[in-house]
Write a protein that holds these residues in place. Sequence first.
Motif, PDB file in Angstrom:
ATOM      1  N   GLU A  94      16.400 -19.966  22.941  1.00 14.72           N
ATOM      2  CA  GLU A  94      17.962 -19.659  23.744  1.00 14.72           C
ATOM      3  C   GLU A  94      19.282 -20.038  22.972  1.00 14.72           C
ATOM      4  N   ALA A  95      18.896 -21.049  22.303  1.00 12.04           N
ATOM      5  CA  ALA A  95      19.914 -21.815  21.357  1.00 12.04           C
ATOM      6  C   ALA A  95      20.068 -20.667  20.037  1.00 12.04           C
ATOM      7  N   PHE A  96      18.951 -20.480  19.461  1.00 18.29           N
ATOM      8  CA  PHE A  96      19.300 -19.259  18.321  1.00 18.29           C
ATOM      9  C   PHE A  96      19.664 -18.062  18.918  1.00 18.29           C
ATOM     10  N   GLU A  97      19.304 -17.622  20.094  1.00 23.10           N
ATOM     11  CA  GLU A  97      20.122 -16.359  20.711  1.00 23.10           C
ATOM     12  C   GLU A  97      21.511 -16.540  20.865  1.00 23.10           C
ATOM     13  N   ILE A  98      21.930 -17.647  21.309  1.00 18.88           N
ATOM     14  CA  ILE A  98      23.414 -17.903  21.631  1.00 18.88           C
ATOM     15  C   ILE A  98      24.010 -17.965  20.263  1.00 18.88           C
ATOM     16  N   ARG A  99      23.282 -18.568  19.316  1.00 17.42           N
ATOM     17  CA  ARG A  99      24.058 -18.771  18.066  1.00 17.42           C
ATOM     18  C   ARG A  99      24.251 -17.389  17.474  1.00 17.42           C
ATOM     19  N   ARG A 100      23.144 -16.469  17.653  1.00 17.83           N
ATOM     20  CA  ARG A 100      23.057 -14.994  17.200  1.00 17.83           C
ATOM     21  C   ARG A 100      24.290 -14.142  17.604  1.00 17.83           C
ATOM     22  N   VAL A 101      24.513 -14.630  18.859  1.00 16.81           N
ATOM     23  CA  VAL A 101      25.748 -13.590  19.544  1.00 16.81           C
ATOM     24  C   VAL A 101      27.245 -14.082  19.003  1.00 16.81           C
ATOM     25  N   VAL A 102      27.170 -15.435  19.104  1.00 21.21           N
ATOM     26  CA  VAL A 102      28.329 -16.110  18.327  1.00 21.21           C
ATOM     27  C   VAL A 102      28.552 -15.503  17.053  1.00 21.21           C
ATOM     28  N   CYS A 103      27.886 -15.698  16.274  1.00 21.24           N
ATOM     29  CA  CYS A 103      27.815 -15.077  14.734  1.00 21.24           C
ATOM     30  C   CYS A 103      27.990 -13.661  14.515  1.00 21.24           C
ATOM     31  N   GLY A 104      27.495 -12.842  15.623  1.00 22.07           N
ATOM     32  CA  GLY A 104      27.495 -11.269  15.523  1.00 22.07           C
ATOM     33  C   GLY A 104      26.074 -11.124  14.814  1.00 22.07           C
ATOM     34  N   GLY A 105      25.194 -11.794  14.750  1.00 28.35           N
ATOM     35  CA  GLY A 105      24.008 -11.389  14.137  1.00 28.35           C
ATOM     36  C   GLY A 105      23.111 -10.312  14.787  1.00 28.35           C
ATOM     37  N   THR A 122      19.416  -7.914  15.405  1.00 23.78           N
ATOM     38  CA  THR A 122      18.077  -7.647  15.046  1.00 23.78           C
ATOM     39  C   THR A 122      17.467  -6.207  15.012  1.00 23.78           C
ATOM     40  N   GLU A 123      16.441  -6.278  14.335  1.00 25.22           N
ATOM     41  CA  GLU A 123      15.933  -4.706  14.192  1.00 25.22           C
ATOM     42  C   GLU A 123      15.746  -3.999  15.673  1.00 25.22           C
ATOM     43  N   ARG A 124      15.197  -5.063  16.399  1.00 23.56           N
ATOM     44  CA  ARG A 124      14.645  -4.438  17.661  1.00 23.56           C
ATOM     45  C   ARG A 124      15.479  -5.343  18.731  1.00 23.56           C
ATOM     46  N   PRO A 125      15.644  -4.693  20.108  1.00 22.21           N
ATOM     47  CA  PRO A 125      16.257  -5.828  21.104  1.00 22.21           C
ATOM     48  C   PRO A 125      15.479  -6.786  21.326  1.00 22.21           C
ATOM     49  N   LEU A 158      17.948  -6.716  25.559  1.00 22.23           N
ATOM     50  CA  LEU A 158      17.383  -5.770  26.534  1.00 22.23           C
ATOM     51  C   LEU A 158      17.803  -5.882  27.919  1.00 22.23           C
ATOM     52  N   ALA A 159      18.145  -7.108  28.473  1.00 24.38           N
ATOM     53  CA  ALA A 159      18.545  -7.243  29.808  1.00 24.38           C
ATOM     54  C   ALA A 159      19.850  -6.785  29.897  1.00 24.38           C
ATOM     55  N   HIS A 160      20.935  -7.076  28.982  1.00 26.40           N
ATOM     56  CA  HIS A 160      22.265  -6.573  28.847  1.00 26.40           C
ATOM     57  C   HIS A 160      22.317  -5.147  28.940  1.00 26.40           C
ATOM     58  N   GLU A 161      21.344  -4.324  28.071  1.00 24.05           N
ATOM     59  CA  GLU A 161      21.129  -2.908  28.063  1.00 24.05           C
ATOM     60  C   GLU A 161      20.515  -2.187  29.491  1.00 24.05           C
ATOM     61  N   LEU A 162      19.622  -3.082  29.921  1.00 23.26           N
ATOM     62  CA  LEU A 162      19.154  -2.899  31.203  1.00 23.26           C
ATOM     63  C   LEU A 162      20.293  -2.521  32.218  1.00 23.26           C
ATOM     64  N   ILE A 163      20.817  -3.623  32.514  1.00 21.50           N
ATOM     65  CA  ILE A 163      22.039  -3.681  33.405  1.00 21.50           C
ATOM     66  C   ILE A 163      23.128  -2.381  33.352  1.00 21.50           C
ATOM     67  N   GLU A 164      23.433  -2.115  31.932  1.00 20.84           N
ATOM     68  CA  GLU A 164      24.470  -1.167  31.890  1.00 20.84           C
ATOM     69  C   GLU A 164      23.726   0.243  31.737  1.00 20.84           C
ATOM     70  N   SER A 165      22.751   0.596  31.171  1.00 23.43           N
ATOM     71  CA  SER A 165      21.969   1.739  31.478  1.00 23.43           C
ATOM     72  C   SER A 165      21.668   1.855  32.983  1.00 23.43           C
ATOM     73  N   LEU A 166      21.653   1.108  33.883  1.00 22.84           N
ATOM     74  CA  LEU A 166      21.305   1.323  35.264  1.00 22.84           C
ATOM     75  C   LEU A 166      22.520   1.573  36.089  1.00 22.84           C
ATOM     76  N   GLY A 167      23.681   1.572  35.232  1.00 22.05           N
ATOM     77  CA  GLY A 167      24.997   1.798  35.986  1.00 22.05           C
ATOM     78  C   GLY A 167      25.615   0.580  36.249  1.00 22.05           C
ATOM     79  N   GLY A 168      25.241  -0.674  35.887  1.00 26.59           N
ATOM     80  CA  GLY A 168      25.836  -1.977  36.290  1.00 26.59           C
ATOM     81  C   GLY A 168      26.701  -2.398  35.186  1.00 26.59           C
TER      82      GLY A 168
END
Length: 166
Positions: A48-59, A61-64, A69-79
């Motif tokens: 989780e720490a590496f994911e948060i750092r990745r988001v903050v630094c704009g990193g 990944t090749e695959r979600p 994935l959770a963020h894309e699921l929320i948006e793709s389902l209209g949320g």
Amino acid sequence: MTGKNGDERLLEMQLRRVVIRENSDHQYIYLVERDGERSFPIVIGTTEAFEIRRVVCGGQTERPLTHQLAHELIESLGGRLVGVDITDLRNNTFYAKLLVEQSEGGEQKTIDTRPSDAVALALRAGCPLRVAESVLAEARDDMSKDDLGYDGPKGDQAGPSEGPKE
């Protein structure tokens, strides 16, 4: 805004630091009041720490990864993730909620989550991160300075390896 009891104030927070310690299973995020000085740490896992750092630094990944994935699921389902709230601290464990709006101005759903997941998703969605006043007060009652000079849990002789976690 109100907290878990319906009348408790929620304070907007922002991520101050991500502390990643090599050879440790305990990593830390530090949240600080957006318009204040109070802050507190949350012990989180390495992934989780590496994911948060990745988001903050704009990193990227090749695959979600899971949070992408959770963020894309929320948006793709209209949320839309409209906020995350850290609502409780019980038995040295934080509790959080995702606030998902089904459509612009539509019904809002509340989803239970770990604080580290909530922070990672809030950063990804650019939505408010809030904490209940009582949680901030209780977490701060448990703090002292750690060996890195950051606010950390009280009474820990070897640095912040214990303390409120998710």
